[in-house]
Design a protein around this motif. Structure first.
Motif, mmCIF file in Angstrom:
data_model
loop_
_atom_site.group_PDB
_atom_site.id
_atom_site.type_symbol
_atom_site.label_atom_id
_atom_site.label_comp_id
_atom_site.label_asym_id
_atom_site.label_seq_id
_atom_site.Cartn_x
_atom_site.Cartn_y
_atom_site.Cartn_z
ATOM 1 N N GLN A 123 36.216 33.604 30.073
ATOM 2 C CA GLN A 123 36.916 34.706 29.416
ATOM 3 C C GLN A 123 37.208 35.865 30.377
ATOM 4 N N GLN A 124 36.404 35.974 31.435
ATOM 5 C CA GLN A 124 36.585 37.055 32.412
ATOM 6 C C GLN A 124 37.492 36.663 33.573
ATOM 7 N N GLY A 125 37.998 35.425 33.557
ATOM 8 C CA GLY A 125 38.967 35.036 34.568
ATOM 9 C C GLY A 125 38.512 34.038 35.614
ATOM 10 N N SER A 163 34.799 42.342 37.062
ATOM 11 C CA SER A 163 35.640 43.416 36.550
ATOM 12 C C SER A 163 36.938 42.811 36.042
ATOM 13 N N PRO A 164 37.528 43.388 34.982
ATOM 14 C CA PRO A 164 38.827 42.884 34.517
ATOM 15 C C PRO A 164 39.889 42.963 35.609
ATOM 16 N N VAL A 165 39.724 43.926 36.525
ATOM 17 C CA VAL A 165 40.647 44.067 37.656
ATOM 18 C C VAL A 165 39.873 43.654 38.911
ATOM 19 N N PHE A 166 40.222 42.508 39.481
ATOM 20 C CA PHE A 166 39.471 41.973 40.606
ATOM 21 C C PHE A 166 39.408 42.960 41.762
ATOM 22 N N LEU A 167 40.479 43.702 41.993
ATOM 23 C CA LEU A 167 40.492 44.649 43.105
ATOM 24 C C LEU A 167 39.406 45.711 42.957
ATOM 25 N N GLU A 168 39.087 46.098 41.725
ATOM 26 C CA GLU A 168 38.015 47.076 41.512
ATOM 27 C C GLU A 168 36.669 46.501 41.961
#
Length: 199
Positions: A123-125, A163-168
């Motif tokens: 679910q988190q990618g 994180s939902p945003v991998f870059l973060e």
């Protein structure tokens, strides 16, 4: 310094960014499992094959780290560390240490710090597009938990959650890494530092 975590955690992508961010005195050691299995080492579910694979990965890891150390580094960044093998060993972790002729305490002491990038759930990618990655999302998370336990007694372990945003997630790990590298290697050299020197 070891960068660890379960399959699909983003270690390889992070280390590539680190290679581009820091100077040439920050040496990145590739993942030994990729060298072993990418080079054609047999990979099946038999006990003999799985144990042989983990022993091979351990010894390749040690030799890759030795080569990195020989290049006059400010710091060596390892895509995984020798402690990871205990999480992949088919059996009790203590059997792994005996099989490679060392101890957990000795291997932990070889690394000044550890950054653990947690594996995302489906679910988190989580993705398994890497041809060497054979684990399902559920299996990858289970391995991540075993790796977390294997490194749990290291005195300087940092854990970076998905994180939902991998870059973060990557930037948080970069910030942790900046605490470990010399200032000149991170692009923040003091006036008067030699251009090529890190000491």
């Amino acid at each position: 310094m070891a960068f660890t975590g379960g399959p699909g955690a983003g270690k390889t992508a992070f280390l590539e960014l680190a290679r581009q961010t820091f100077c040439r005195h920050v040496i990145v050691v590739q993942e030994s499992a990729g060298v072993v299995f990418g080079g054609g080492f047999p990979r099946d579910d038999s006990l003999v094959c799985r144990q042989a694979g983990q022993r091979a990965i351990y010894y390749v890891q040690r030799e890759l780290e030795a080569v990195g150390e020989s290049r006059d580094p400010a710091i060596v960044l390892c895509d995984r560390g020798t402690v990871d093998g205990a999480a992949y060993w088919p059996g009790e972790p203590d059997e792994y240490w005996a099989a490679v002729g060392t101890t957990l305490e000795h291997e932990l002491a070889r690394y000044d710090a550890v950054i653990h990038l947690r594996t995302p759930t489906a679910q988190q990618g989580y993705n398994n597009r890497n041809p060497l990655r054979v684990e399902s999302a559920e299996a990858a998370v289970a391995i991540d938990e075993r790796i977390l336990a294997a490194w749990s007694t290291h005195p300087r372990r940092y854990v970076v959650d998905p994180s939902p945003v991998f870059l973060e997630k990557v930037m948080r790990a970069i910030d942790l890494l900046r605490l470990e590298v010399p200032r000149c290697c991170g692009g923040e050299a003091d006036e008067g530092d030699e251009e090529d020197g890190w000491r």
